[in-house]
Design a protein around this motif. Structure first.
Motif, PDB file in Angstrom:
ATOM      1  N   THR A 522       0.809  -1.222   0.000  1.00 24.93           N
ATOM      2  CA  THR A 522       0.000   0.000   0.000  1.00 24.93           C
ATOM      3  C   THR A 522       0.839   1.268   0.000  1.00 24.93           C
ATOM      4  O   THR A 522       0.341   2.337  -0.343  1.00 24.93           O
ATOM      5  CB  THR A 522      -0.919   0.022   1.229  1.00 24.93           C
ATOM      6  N   GLY A 523       2.116   1.158   0.415  1.00 27.07           N
ATOM      7  CA  GLY A 523       2.944   2.350   0.537  1.00 27.07           C
ATOM      8  C   GLY A 523       2.683   3.131   1.810  1.00 27.07           C
ATOM      9  O   GLY A 523       3.282   4.194   2.024  1.00 27.07           O
ATOM     10  N   ASN A 524       1.789   2.642   2.669  1.00 27.03           N
ATOM     11  CA  ASN A 524       1.457   3.343   3.907  1.00 27.03           C
ATOM     12  C   ASN A 524       2.557   3.157   4.949  1.00 27.03           C
ATOM     13  O   ASN A 524       3.253   2.136   4.989  1.00 27.03           O
ATOM     14  CB  ASN A 524       0.126   2.832   4.470  1.00 27.03           C
ATOM     15  N   ALA A 525       2.703   4.145   5.832  1.00 26.80           N
ATOM     16  CA  ALA A 525       3.649   4.064   6.934  1.00 26.80           C
ATOM     17  C   ALA A 525       3.032   3.271   8.082  1.00 26.80           C
ATOM     18  O   ALA A 525       1.884   3.507   8.479  1.00 26.80           O
ATOM     19  CB  ALA A 525       4.036   5.459   7.398  1.00 26.80           C
ATOM     20  N   LEU A 526       3.783   2.308   8.613  1.00 28.33           N
ATOM     21  CA  LEU A 526       3.331   1.488   9.734  1.00 28.33           C
ATOM     22  C   LEU A 526       3.927   1.956  11.055  1.00 28.33           C
ATOM     23  O   LEU A 526       3.561   1.437  12.109  1.00 28.33           O
ATOM     24  CB  LEU A 526       3.699   0.019   9.495  1.00 28.33           C
ATOM     25  N   GLY A 527       4.844   2.904  10.999  1.00 21.27           N
ATOM     26  CA  GLY A 527       5.466   3.419  12.212  1.00 21.27           C
ATOM     27  C   GLY A 527       6.789   4.075  11.875  1.00 21.27           C
ATOM     28  O   GLY A 527       7.333   3.922  10.782  1.00 21.27           O
ATOM     29  N   GLN A 528       7.316   4.818  12.843  1.00 22.11           N
ATOM     30  CA  GLN A 528       8.599   5.470  12.637  1.00 22.11           C
ATOM     31  C   GLN A 528       9.283   5.682  13.981  1.00 22.11           C
ATOM     32  O   GLN A 528       8.652   5.619  15.039  1.00 22.11           O
ATOM     33  CB  GLN A 528       8.434   6.802  11.912  1.00 22.11           C
TER      34      GLN A 528
END
Length: 813
Positions: A522-528
């Motif tokens: 999806t290209g979504n961020a899961l965390g940082q």
């Protein structure tokens, strides 16, 4: 009777065409259509009134391509012959790719290992197939996409029956920790593989794949249970040489330019996997933490300042003939690469380019600098080659700082200036302020003061990108301007990475480590995670062992497990302990170092067997000595050193040299830098230095100066220059040439030239040295004098600096 014959003939069955007849018919049809195509092409060019260039251009390109392919095929066949021949046959045939133990006395023969490899090679095919499919294929596809070549994938992968050969094995037994074993393997593979692939819908294949390089195997840690070794680290010390043959529909790409793209992509992917500082770890025991094998272990940082180049070749074409060049340089240290900007129309460019390389093996890695002439196009494969130079990093480590001019190899002329400094790593926080101040004084804005090693073990309890499926997570790890991407772990919320990276840090007090977890689907961020590197300055030994850290903008229990180690750059100083091994001749035992007494003023060098037309200088050796250092740099790039202070080390392989303070003092051959004689023929004398570098298999010749050229006409002072050829087989590739010195009968050049020659061929070669002047009739270059140096008359374990009498030019064979 006639009717009977007709009946008999009618009753005979039809005789089918033999296979030879069918092949003959097909060959005739092929030749017919080939002739029709050629005639049709010529007719079309005339009918359309096109320029003749449309006809000549493809013909010239085809001829050049055929010649290039013949040369490539010859090299591949020679390598395959070496791979399937016995060790004895290879040595007797004097093939260029001789095993390493022939040249290096500390390298052991490994014919027993070659027999083992031949036995297990069929079982290696399965592992190699998975490696190519899972690791190499996606990486090459991504790299080729940068050149607008999409859809790359392997279809068939067969490694063939020819196993790799080991040219020699060296096991280190000095200066090692007690829990590791280090082994270097000279690996050469020239197999009959059959690999097919698809690229943009075009099916092609790779055959005759060849790889040659030095592989290091580190066995660590040593344990008390079977298998006695906790794991392995396998890697190439420097980029291996790679060659292959394209077949199938992709055969049209097998020509200079297109094949270079594919070759470069393959080399890059191998470098990203297992060329220093990247390593291929193999865990052998579950008792050993993975971090012990995969945590980066840099030994230091090499700071590189590429200052300028001089007298580069002219490659551009202008209206009036040859123009200049638009040079740029590429610096390579293992898998690390940097590229300077190009400078338009200048054969004496000044780049003032700075970069830093993380060094994981200071004794074995090599710095390589290539010069290119920039031409608009797809990339480096369209640019013209201007030469290259190589430098062992151990030389810089021994000196601490090194300012040197390096002559470009594989070029008629040209040299580059490099200023290098070696910085060790420390966990002493008091070194930080000095390191930061040093980078601020240089004022480039991109130099570092510390190195950060990062080991990422895994992530835990990542949120689902979509409720219906698990994510395909990967990480991006960023420090400053450098970003690394991990592999993608498919359909899991608890991915395991077990990977380490090294980053250069400009200022640990203000820089941060940033980690982002992304979903590939999806290209979504899961965390940082944003981690302040300054926190490590408060930790013991500036390190943090594997700890879970909560992720930001993620799930309530999402975390990442990582280890960190910060090391600070120390000031560049000479390292006395970089080399402890030495090669001792039986007649020259090593004795404790002692002060060197001044040389007697009336001492003279020992006589050497002169070549044709050579006369040793009869003058007392009271002047400065001009000679070659062990690293191959000539005395011209350094300041003059009084003869009483010169101590020459024994010329041994790079891994076996000792600083002069540790070896027994030994005075080398001394030669006066001046002469009053005009030589036997009255044409003048030339001062040359000669040496053969055994580790690099390179003949080094330095043209220092010419004295007492006869002046026949005071109104016509010569403009001398020197050109050199390697004989036999005078060719453009072996030609070297100094710059022209205007209006001088005693010109000084101090130019160094190199030729790569196998040691087995050295005794049969000569160097032709010709002195000419540019002031000839209609711009010609009359010959002043000539010397032919027979290499079989000299022992090149030490540099020889000799005066040679110029003789009349000898007729060419």
């Amino acid at each position: 009777m006639a009717s009977d014959n007709k009946m008999v003939s009618a009753s005979k069955p039809a005789i089918p065409l033999s296979s030879d007849d069918s092949v003959s018919v097909l060959s005739m049809i092929y030749r017919f259509f080939k002739k029709v195509s050629m005639v049709g092409a010529v007719y079309l060019v005339g009918y359309m009134q096109w320029s003749v260039a449309w006809l000549i251009g493809p013909v010239v390109l085809s001829v050049l391509r055929d010649q290039w392919r013949k040369d490539s095929e010859y090299r591949r066949n020679l390598a395959k012959t070496t791979a399937v021949s016995s060790e004895k046959d290879v040595i007797l045939a004097r093939i260029d790719d001789l095993p390493a133990w022939v040249f290096f006395p500390d390298v052991e023969r490994a014919e027993w290992l070659n027999r083992i490899l031949l036995q297990v090679w069929p079982n290696v095919n399965h592992y190699a197939r998975n490696l190519l499919k899972d690791s190499i294929e996606p990486a090459v596809a991504e790299s080729l996409a940068n050149f607008k070549m999409n859809g790359f994938k392997f279809e068939r992968m067969i490694l063939g029956t020819i196993a790799p050969r080991v040219g020699g094995v060296k096991v280190y037994d000095k200066n090692l920790s007690r829990d590791e074993i280090i082994m270097d393997i000279d690996l050469f593979y020239a197999g009959d593989c059959d690999i097919s692939f698809v690229l943009q819908g075009i099916r092609g294949g790779i055959k005759d794949l060849q790889i040659h390089g030095m592989v290091r195997v580190v066995m660590k840690p040593l344990i008390t249970k079977i298998p006695l070794v906790g794991g392995l680290q396998v890697f190439f010390l420097n980029n291996p040489s790679i060659d292959f043959n394209l077949v199938g529909a992709a055969d049209v790409l097998d020509m200079p330019g297109f094949s270079d793209i594919l070759r470069r992509c393959i080399v890059e992917q191998i470098a990203n996997m297992m060329v220093l500082p990247n390593k291929l770890p193999i865990k052998l025991s579950d008792e050993i933490p993975t971090v012990d094998l995969r945590m980066p272990e840099p030994e230091g940082v090499l700071r590189i300042h590429l200052v300028q180049a001089q007298n580069l070749m002219k490659k551009d074409i202008s209206m009036l003939g040859k123009g200049k060049s638009d040079p740029y340089a590429i610096i390579t240290v293992g898998a690390q690469k940097w590229k300077t900007k190009h400078i338009d129309s200048n054969v004496n460019p000044r780049w003032d380019f700075w970069c830093e390389a993380i060094i994981s093996s200071r004794k074995s890695q090599v710095l390589q600098c290539e010069a290119w002439d920039w031409d608009p196009g797809m990339g480096i494969q369209n640019d013209d080659y201007l030469g290259r130079c190589s430098l062992d990093i151990s030389q810089v480590v021994r000196s601490g700082r090194l300012d040197t001019w390096q002559t470009l190899q594989q070029a008629k002329h040209g040299k580059v200036e490099l200023r290098l400094s070696w910085h060790r790593l420390s966990t002493d926080i008091t070194e930080l302020s000095r390191a930061i101040n040093e980078t601020q004084l240089i004022k480039t804005g991109e130099l570092s003061s510390a190195v950060l090693a990062v080991y990422i073990d895994s992530c835990k309890k990542l949120p689902d990108a979509r409720a219906a499926s698990r994510p395909d997570p990967y990480l991006t790890v960023t420090v400053g301007k450098k970003t690394e991407n991990t592999a993608v772990q498919m359909r899991t919320g608890d991915p395991v990475y077990e990977i380490g990276y090294s980053f250069l840090v400009q200022n640990p007090e203000i820089n941060t480590l940033e980690i982002k977890v992304l979903d590939q689907k999806t290209g979504n961020a899961l965390g940082q995670l944003t981690y302040a590197i300054a926190l490590l300055l408060k930790q013991k030994d500036l390190s943090m062992l594997t700890q879970p850290i909560m992720l930001q903008k993620s799930g309530p229990e999402s975390k990442v497990l990582l280890s960190l180690q910060l090391k600070i750059l120390k000031e560049a100083i000479r390292e006395e302990d970089v080399e402890e091994e030495t090669l001792v001749r039986p007649s020259e035992p090593v004795a404790p170092a002692a002060p060197l007494a001044p040389a007697a003023p009336d001492s003279t060098p020992a006589p050497l067997p002169p070549s044709a037309g050579t006369v040793l200088s009869p003058e007392p050796a009271t002047q400065d000595l001009v000679n070659l250092d062990n690293d191959g740099t000539d005395g011209a790039s350094q300041k003059s050193i009084p003869i009483e202070q010169i101590i020459k080390e024994v010329d041994v392989p790079q891994e076996s040299q000792v600083p002069s303070e540790r070896a027994s003092p030994k005075l080398v051959h001394r030669t006066s830098s001046l002469t009053t004689s005009a030589g036997e023929a009255g044409l003048g004398r030339i001062l040359l230095s000669l040496r053969y570098s055994m580790p690099n298999q390179t003949l080094i010749v330095v043209v220092h100066k010419i004295m007492n050229i006869p002046l026949k006409d005071p109104t016509n002072v010569p403009d001398p220059y020197v050109k050199l050829y390697l004989l036999p087989g005078r060719s453009k590739d072996s030609k070297r040439k100094t710059p022209v010195v205007k209006d001088s009968c005693m010109p000084e050049f101090d130019e160094k030239f190199e030729w790569v020659i196998p040691h087995a061929e050295l005794h049969s070669r000569q160097v032709e040295v010709t002195v000419a002047t540019h002031k000839g009739f209609l711009g010609g270059s009359p010959v002043i004098g000539q010397v032919i140096v027979h290499l079989n008359q000299y022992d090149f374990l030490e540099a020889k600096t000799l005066w040679f009498d110029l003789l009349p030019e000898s007729p060419r064979e």
